[in-house]
Design a protein around this motif. Structure first.
Motif, short mmCIF file in Angstrom:
data_model
loop_
_atom_site.label_atom_id
_atom_site.label_comp_id
_atom_site.label_asym_id
_atom_site.label_seq_id
_atom_site.Cartn_x
_atom_site.Cartn_y
_atom_site.Cartn_z
N UNK A 67 -10.70 -1.35 3.61
CA UNK A 67 -9.82 -1.76 4.70
C UNK A 67 -9.58 -0.55 5.59
N UNK A 68 -10.15 -0.60 6.80
CA UNK A 68 -10.12 0.52 7.74
C UNK A 68 -9.55 0.04 9.07
N UNK A 95 -17.57 5.85 7.19
CA UNK A 95 -16.52 4.96 7.67
C UNK A 95 -15.95 5.48 8.98
N UNK A 96 -15.32 4.59 9.74
CA UNK A 96 -14.75 4.98 11.02
C UNK A 96 -13.47 5.79 10.88
N UNK A 97 -12.78 5.66 9.75
CA UNK A 97 -11.53 6.39 9.51
C UNK A 97 -11.21 6.28 8.02
N UNK A 98 -10.16 6.97 7.59
CA UNK A 98 -9.77 6.90 6.19
C UNK A 98 -9.25 5.51 5.87
N UNK A 99 -9.74 4.88 4.79
CA UNK A 99 -9.28 3.53 4.42
C UNK A 99 -7.84 3.56 3.90
N UNK A 120 -13.87 11.51 -2.62
CA UNK A 120 -13.95 12.87 -2.10
C UNK A 120 -14.25 12.77 -0.62
N UNK A 121 -13.38 13.36 0.21
CA UNK A 121 -13.56 13.40 1.66
C UNK A 121 -13.32 14.84 2.10
N UNK A 165 -3.62 6.32 -1.44
CA UNK A 165 -2.30 6.96 -1.26
C UNK A 165 -2.04 7.23 0.21
N UNK A 166 -0.81 7.61 0.50
CA UNK A 166 -0.45 7.93 1.87
C UNK A 166 -1.38 9.00 2.43
N UNK A 167 -1.52 9.01 3.73
CA UNK A 167 -2.43 9.93 4.39
C UNK A 167 -2.12 11.37 3.98
#
Length: 243
Positions: A67-68, A95-99, A120-121, A165-167
């Motif tokens: 879910x992004x 991905x376009x952004x962090x899910x 891992x990002x 988890x939260x950003x």
């Protein structure tokens, strides 16, 4: 880990950034064109229960979707290969952004159980779910995904939803990136200003900044990789754009 400011930046630079080999996720109602993509590695440790692994005879896939930005990606393959109890499985996704959430769906003929699931990002590991000492149920629905049409009496579901988890904080305080430099600047007033230098430089993907009040204060190293990162209380590092 000392770096002399008299060294030319070219001495610190390394090979060009490798192209990602991850699977690209097509987002509903969005496009990658002009977007700042992230590369996410999803890793799982299979449970050591004798029934937890996936057999070599199985020809289907364990699938995943993310879910992004409020929309689910296409469903993509997480793994297909035989996975023994206790084995590791991993796959990389663009991905376009962090899910904010992922969905695991089991298409195998075997149920699949795991002890730990993490991502891992940019070299930073984030654990999504990990079995602890209090998790004593043999077939806990928090750690087992039902096979297609089978195992219906075990209280398991064929799909599992797991929240991220939260950003995380960005940039990363007390973090440095060794080597991979493509440019170097001095007299930069802040980590945010160093990040803007990275944004303005073609080929830059990450930066490291010398904290004010520390040796090499105001130094800004512009980089083409986040590999070889390590903790150091004199640096602030981060990606070209925060997620």
């Amino acid at each position: 880990f000392f770096r002399s400011p008299d060294l030319m930046p070219s001495l610190w630079s390394c090979c060009a950034r490798k192209r990602s080999t991850g699977r690209s996720a097509k987002l509903a109602g969005s496009s990658f064109e002009g977007a700042d993509k992230i590369t996410l590695k999803l890793i799982a440790q299979t449970d050591d229960h004798k029934w937890a692994g996936v057999g070599a005879y199985d020809t289907e896939n364990m699938m995943v979707a993310f879910l992004v930005n409020g929309a689910w990606t296409d469903t993509m393959r997480f793994f297909k290969q035989a996975t023994p109890p206790g084995g590791l499985v991993a796959e990389t996704f663009d991905l376009a952004a962090m899910p904010t959430q992922l969905r695991l769906t089991n298409s195998h003929n075997d149920a699949w159980g795991f002890n730990k699931l993490w991502v891992v990002v940019d070299g930073v590991e984030t654990v999504l779910r990990e079995r602890g000492p209090a998790d004593t149920r043999e077939f806990s629905p928090d750690f087992w995904v039902r096979s297609k049409g089978l195992n219906t009496g075990m209280g398991l579901e064929p799909s599992m939803y797991i929240d991220f988890p939260a950003k995380p904080p960005c940039p990363w305080d007390n973090r440095d990136i060794w080597q991979h430099d493509i440019d170097f600047k001095t007299g930069v007033p802040s980590a945010e200003a160093c990040q803007k230098e990275c944004q303005a430089l073609e080929g830059c993907t990450h930066f490291s900044y010398g904290k004010q009040g520390k040796e090499h204060a105001g130094f800004c190293w512009l980089k083409n990789s986040s590999q070889d990162g390590f903790d150091w209380n004199e640096r602030i590092s981060g990606p070209k754009y925060c997620p």
